[in-house]
Structure formats: structure tokens, C-alpha cells
Design a protein around this motif. Structure first.
Motif, PDB file in Angstrom:
ATOM      1  N   GLY A  28       1.181  -1.114  -0.083  1.00 32.37           N
ATOM      2  CA  GLY A  28       0.357   0.160   0.074  1.00 32.37           C
ATOM      3  C   GLY A  28       0.957   0.975  -0.176  1.00 32.37           C
ATOM      4  O   GLY A  28       0.463   2.017  -0.425  1.00 32.37           O
ATOM      5  N   GLY A  29       2.364   1.060   1.236  1.00 38.60           N
ATOM      6  CA  GLY A  29       2.651   2.584   0.521  1.00 38.60           C
ATOM      7  C   GLY A  29       3.273   3.824   1.588  1.00 38.60           C
ATOM      8  O   GLY A  29       3.044   4.619   1.173  1.00 38.60           O
ATOM      9  N   THR A  30       2.244   3.111   2.912  1.00 34.71           N
ATOM     10  CA  THR A  30       2.111   4.301   3.234  1.00 34.71           C
ATOM     11  C   THR A  30       3.125   4.842   4.120  1.00 34.71           C
ATOM     12  O   THR A  30       3.141   6.602   4.099  1.00 34.71           O
ATOM     13  CB  THR A  30       0.724   3.983   4.686  1.00 34.71           C
ATOM     14  OG1 THR A  30       1.084   3.842   5.583  1.00 34.71           O
ATOM     15  CG2 THR A  30      -0.969   3.739   4.159  1.00 34.71           C
ATOM     16  N   ASN A  31       4.314   4.155   4.250  1.00 37.11           N
ATOM     17  CA  ASN A  31       5.735   4.925   4.605  1.00 37.11           C
ATOM     18  C   ASN A  31       5.836   5.346   3.185  1.00 37.11           C
ATOM     19  O   ASN A  31       6.212   6.949   3.489  1.00 37.11           O
ATOM     20  CB  ASN A  31       5.915   3.683   4.408  1.00 37.11           C
ATOM     21  CG  ASN A  31       5.236   3.590   6.396  1.00 37.11           C
ATOM     22  OD1 ASN A  31       5.992   3.336   7.592  1.00 37.11           O
ATOM     23  ND2 ASN A  31       4.907   2.141   6.649  1.00 37.11           N
ATOM     24  N   LEU A 183      -3.703  -3.047  16.170  1.00 35.93           N
ATOM     25  CA  LEU A 183      -2.442  -2.775  16.653  1.00 35.93           C
ATOM     26  C   LEU A 183      -1.326  -2.051  15.791  1.00 35.93           C
ATOM     27  O   LEU A 183      -1.074  -1.544  15.288  1.00 35.93           O
ATOM     28  CB  LEU A 183      -2.451  -3.835  17.092  1.00 35.93           C
ATOM     29  CG  LEU A 183      -0.888  -4.150  18.211  1.00 35.93           C
ATOM     30  CD1 LEU A 183      -0.190  -2.713  19.270  1.00 35.93           C
ATOM     31  CD2 LEU A 183      -0.385  -5.330  18.622  1.00 35.93           C
ATOM     32  N   HIS A 184      -1.762  -2.693  14.306  1.00 36.96           N
ATOM     33  CA  HIS A 184      -0.929  -2.459  13.325  1.00 36.96           C
ATOM     34  C   HIS A 184      -1.550  -1.463  12.574  1.00 36.96           C
ATOM     35  O   HIS A 184      -0.524  -0.537  12.237  1.00 36.96           O
ATOM     36  CB  HIS A 184      -1.325  -3.932  12.026  1.00 36.96           C
ATOM     37  CG  HIS A 184       0.075  -3.508  11.203  1.00 36.96           C
ATOM     38  ND1 HIS A 184      -0.103  -4.545   9.629  1.00 36.96           N
ATOM     39  CD2 HIS A 184       1.085  -2.458  11.479  1.00 36.96           C
ATOM     40  CE1 HIS A 184       1.007  -4.528   9.051  1.00 36.96           C
ATOM     41  NE2 HIS A 184       2.076  -3.268   9.829  1.00 36.96           N
ATOM     42  N   GLU A 185      -2.790  -1.017  12.430  1.00 38.58           N
ATOM     43  CA  GLU A 185      -2.603   0.383  12.317  1.00 38.58           C
ATOM     44  C   GLU A 185      -1.875   1.071  13.732  1.00 38.58           C
ATOM     45  O   GLU A 185      -1.323   2.503  12.775  1.00 38.58           O
ATOM     46  CB  GLU A 185      -3.776   1.413  12.119  1.00 38.58           C
ATOM     47  CG  GLU A 185      -4.562  -0.368  11.089  1.00 38.58           C
ATOM     48  CD  GLU A 185      -4.119   0.780   9.993  1.00 38.58           C
ATOM     49  OE1 GLU A 185      -4.023   1.762   9.331  1.00 38.58           O
ATOM     50  OE2 GLU A 185      -3.573  -0.120   8.867  1.00 38.58           O
ATOM     51  N   ILE A 187       0.437   0.818  15.503  1.00 33.72           N
ATOM     52  CA  ILE A 187       1.677   1.080  14.817  1.00 33.72           C
ATOM     53  C   ILE A 187       2.415   2.302  13.485  1.00 33.72           C
ATOM     54  O   ILE A 187       3.558   2.288  13.772  1.00 33.72           O
ATOM     55  CB  ILE A 187       3.010  -0.417  15.191  1.00 33.72           C
ATOM     56  CG1 ILE A 187       1.830  -1.165  16.642  1.00 33.72           C
ATOM     57  CG2 ILE A 187       4.210  -0.335  13.998  1.00 33.72           C
ATOM     58  CD1 ILE A 187       2.390  -2.927  16.400  1.00 33.72           C
ATOM     59  N   LYS A 188       1.408   1.715  12.721  1.00 28.83           N
ATOM     60  CA  LYS A 188       2.051   1.920  11.325  1.00 28.83           C
ATOM     61  C   LYS A 188       1.313   3.518  11.708  1.00 28.83           C
ATOM     62  O   LYS A 188       2.662   4.738  11.033  1.00 28.83           O
ATOM     63  CB  LYS A 188       0.530   1.955  10.172  1.00 28.83           C
ATOM     64  CG  LYS A 188       1.544  -0.019   9.804  1.00 28.83           C
ATOM     65  CD  LYS A 188       0.647  -0.314   8.989  1.00 28.83           C
ATOM     66  CE  LYS A 188       0.863   0.676   6.766  1.00 28.83           C
ATOM     67  NZ  LYS A 188      -0.251  -0.319   6.222  1.00 28.83           N
ATOM     68  N   THR A 189       1.126   4.210  12.025  1.00 28.00           N
ATOM     69  CA  THR A 189       1.425   5.376  12.399  1.00 28.00           C
ATOM     70  C   THR A 189       2.334   6.013  13.383  1.00 28.00           C
ATOM     71  O   THR A 189       2.549   7.501  12.392  1.00 28.00           O
ATOM     72  CB  THR A 189      -0.284   6.244  13.975  1.00 28.00           C
ATOM     73  OG1 THR A 189      -1.594   6.219  12.927  1.00 28.00           O
ATOM     74  CG2 THR A 189       0.214   7.666  13.947  1.00 28.00           C
ATOM     75  N   VAL A 190       2.880   5.254  14.463  1.00 33.73           N
ATOM     76  CA  VAL A 190       4.304   5.878  14.855  1.00 33.73           C
ATOM     77  C   VAL A 190       5.290   5.015  14.203  1.00 33.73           C
ATOM     78  O   VAL A 190       6.502   6.399  14.183  1.00 33.73           O
ATOM     79  CB  VAL A 190       4.394   4.610  16.240  1.00 33.73           C
ATOM     80  CG1 VAL A 190       5.539   4.733  16.446  1.00 33.73           C
ATOM     81  CG2 VAL A 190       3.216   5.149  17.420  1.00 33.73           C
ATOM     82  N   GLU A 191       5.280   3.924  12.657  1.00 31.64           N
ATOM     83  CA  GLU A 191       5.741   4.399  12.210  1.00 31.64           C
ATOM     84  C   GLU A 191       6.182   5.305  11.278  1.00 31.64           C
ATOM     85  O   GLU A 191       7.826   4.974  11.036  1.00 31.64           O
ATOM     86  CB  GLU A 191       5.549   2.371  11.550  1.00 31.64           C
ATOM     87  CG  GLU A 191       7.127   1.959  10.758  1.00 31.64           C
ATOM     88  CD  GLU A 191       6.610   0.516  10.792  1.00 31.64           C
ATOM     89  OE1 GLU A 191       4.864   0.067  10.385  1.00 31.64           O
ATOM     90  OE2 GLU A 191       7.330  -0.357  10.308  1.00 31.64           O
ATOM     91  N   ARG A 192       5.094   5.832  10.815  1.00 28.71           N
ATOM     92  CA  ARG A 192       5.404   6.648   9.616  1.00 28.71           C
ATOM     93  C   ARG A 192       6.477   8.019  10.113  1.00 28.71           C
ATOM     94  O   ARG A 192       7.352   8.115   9.506  1.00 28.71           O
ATOM     95  CB  ARG A 192       4.086   6.717   9.005  1.00 28.71           C
ATOM     96  CG  ARG A 192       3.896   5.762   8.044  1.00 28.71           C
ATOM     97  CD  ARG A 192       2.342   6.575   7.315  1.00 28.71           C
ATOM     98  NE  ARG A 192       0.871   6.409   8.397  1.00 28.71           N
ATOM     99  CZ  ARG A 192      -0.107   5.789   8.856  1.00 28.71           C
ATOM    100  NH1 ARG A 192       0.205   4.535   7.596  1.00 28.71           N
ATOM    101  NH2 ARG A 192      -0.389   5.912   8.981  1.00 28.71           N
TER     102      ARG A 192
HETATM  103  C1  GRF Z   1       4.846  -1.464   7.455  1.00 27.61           C
HETATM  104  O1  GRF Z   1       4.240  -1.705   8.320  1.00 27.61           O
HETATM  105  C2  GRF Z   1       6.073  -2.228   7.198  1.00 27.61           C
HETATM  106  O2  GRF Z   1       6.601  -2.520   8.312  1.00 27.61           O
HETATM  107  C3  GRF Z   1       5.552  -3.981   7.269  1.00 27.61           C
HETATM  108  O3  GRF Z   1       4.703  -3.942   6.133  1.00 27.61           O
HETATM  109  C4  GRF Z   1       4.137  -2.336   6.118  1.00 27.61           C
HETATM  110  C5  GRF Z   1       3.522  -1.446   5.240  1.00 27.61           C
HETATM  111  O4  GRF Z   1       3.353  -0.952   5.136  1.00 27.61           O
HETATM  112  N1  GRF Z   1       6.380  -4.862   6.533  1.00 27.61           N
HETATM  113  P1  GRF Z   1       3.130   0.287   4.020  1.00 27.61           P
HETATM  114  O5  GRF Z   1       3.200  -0.232   2.546  1.00 27.61           O
HETATM  115  O6  GRF Z   1       3.936   1.458   3.737  1.00 27.61           O
HETATM  116  O7  GRF Z   1       1.375   1.281   4.229  1.00 27.61           O
END
Ligand code: GRF
Length: 217
Positions: A28-31, A183-185, A187-192
Motif C-alpha cells: 500500500g505504500g503509506t510509509n 494494533l498494526h494500524e 503501530i503504522k502511525t508511529v512507524e511513519r
Molecule cells: C509496515 O508496517 C511495514 O513495517 C510492514 O508492512 C507495512 C507496510 O505498510 N513490513 P505500507 O505499505 O507502508 O502502508
């Protein structure tokens, strides 16, 4: 535990020039989008020179194309061996001569040729607090184990699965009613945020990898 090949420190940028990065995606590429949004401001200091993927028809590639960024696809199935794929991927990334390669949801392990060329300057983001819960199911495994805190890890890629030297981490509490998706969503907010902040600092300030220690001056 392995360490990436030492390709030498990446120096701080000179003046106000932009540092080129190549981002690799599988989904999906949100990062990626968070990096593209940050890079729209020249003060961020980073230019996404190209976006590569291991498959067609993913939103990550569409995001890059909408932003006018060059894209390429290097699919494992299009190559006779895994080594051939790895060599081809290395060439496609090398064409942009990036100072940093960012794996942002790229669901493939890079191989020996890639690490020989880009080891020490490739980072990956993982939705767990390393060294806990490596692999494809970080949030699911954290829930199953019953941890109360998990998070996101940005690390320098080595030959292992989510084992490389850690650049930055951020914690995320696990809530009683979390399922894998919620949980993953979170985490992804923090991850970005972690990804954007850390990649920007690495590109602007430079960094060194010494054994397992990563330093951004
Ligand atoms: C992220 O949580 C990454 O760490 C994991 O897959 C997800 C990718 O998300 N490996 P996105 O494609 O950037 O939305």
C-alpha cells in the motif's frame, strides 16, 4: 546475529543540496507516502529519486507515479534464479546512485549482491520492537505472546530477517481490545513518523554503522 558489510560512513550533506534515496515497496505504500509528503519540503533535505517494487499493480507504485517519481518493477518470477533477481534489483537501484535505500514494506529479503553494493546504507522498517517478533507477522505475534508494549523499529539491513543494527525505535502500547488490524494500524502511525524523522536525519547529518551501533551525529 550478523552485521552488514561496512561500506564506510555516510557523511553529512554539504550545503543545502538534497540527498537521493531509493524506496522499495511491495504494498500500500503509506510509509512511502509519508516520505513523499516530507520530501515536498526542500528543508527536509531528501529527494525520492525512484521507487522500486517486486510486483506490479500496487498502490505504492501508484503513489510514486502520482508524485511524478520514476518507478521500476523487479519481480522474482521474471528471473531464472533468486541470485539473478538480486543482481537485477541491485543494478536498477544503483542506476539512481542513492546515498540511502529505504525498504518501506518491501516483502523480500535482499541478497548477497545487493548487500555487497548497498550494505550499511539500506534501512528497513519493522512493525515490532526488535529483537522481538521478527518476520512477516510482527503485530500478530506480539498479540499472541501477550506483550503490553510493542512498536516499530528502523534498522540497517543485514543478511538476516529483521536482525540488523537498530537505528531507531518507538513504543506502542497494546490495548486490551486490540486485534491484529487495530494494533498494526496504530503501530503504522508511529512507524511513519519514526521513518520520516530518522531518514531525514540520516540524510542531512550523515551516519556511521560500527558493528551493531548506528550513530547519527
Ligand atoms: C509496515 O508496517 C511495514 O513495517 C510492514 O508492512 C507495512 C507496510 O505498510 N513490513 P505500507 O505499505 O507502508 O502502508
Amino acid at each position: 546475529m550478523t552485521t552488514p558489510p561496512d561500506n564506510g560512513p555516510v557523511p553529512a550533506r554539504r550545503g543545502e543540496g538534497l540527498r537521493d534515496v531509493v524506496v522499495l515497496v511491495s504494498g500500500g505504500g503509506t510509509n512511502l507516502q509519508a516520505l513523499l509528503d516530507a520530501a515536498a519540503d526542500p528543508a527536509y533535505g531528501v529527494r525520492v529519486a525512484a521507487v522500486g517494487a517486486d510486483r506490479e499493480d500496487i498502490e505504492g507504485l501508484a503513489r510514486a507515479r502520482r508524485a511524478g517519481i520514476p518507478t521500476f518493477v523487479c519481480a522474482v518470477a521474471d528471473h531464472a534464479t533468486r541470485e539473478d533477481w538480486d543482481a537485477a534489483l541491485t543494478e536498477q537501484v544503483a542506476a539512481y546512485d542513492p546515498c540511502l535505500v529505504v525498504l518501506a514494506g518491501f516483502m523480500r529479503l535482499t541478497g548477497a549482491a545487493f548487500l555487497a553494493r548497498f550494505g550499511g546504507r539500506t534501512v528497513n522498517t519493522h512493525p515490532a520492537l526488535s529483537p522481538s517478533f521478527p518476520g512477516m507477522q510482527g503485530p500478530r505475534d506480539a498479540l499472541a505472546y501477550g506483550v503490553k508494549v510493542t512498536g516499530a523499529t528502523l534498522f540497517v539491513v543485514d543478511a538476516g530477517v529483521d536482525t540488523g543494527p537498530i537505528v531507531a525505535q518507538a513504543a506502542v502500547p497494546v490495548l486490551d481490545d486490540d486485534d491484529e488490524r487495530t494494533l498494526h494500524e496504530r503501530i503504522k502511525t508511529v512507524e511513519r513518523e519514526l521513518l520520516v524523522d530518522t531518514v531525514g536525519r540520516m540524510c542531512r547529518e550523515g551516519f556511521t554503522v560500527t558493528g551493531r551501533k548506528v550513530t547519527i551525529p
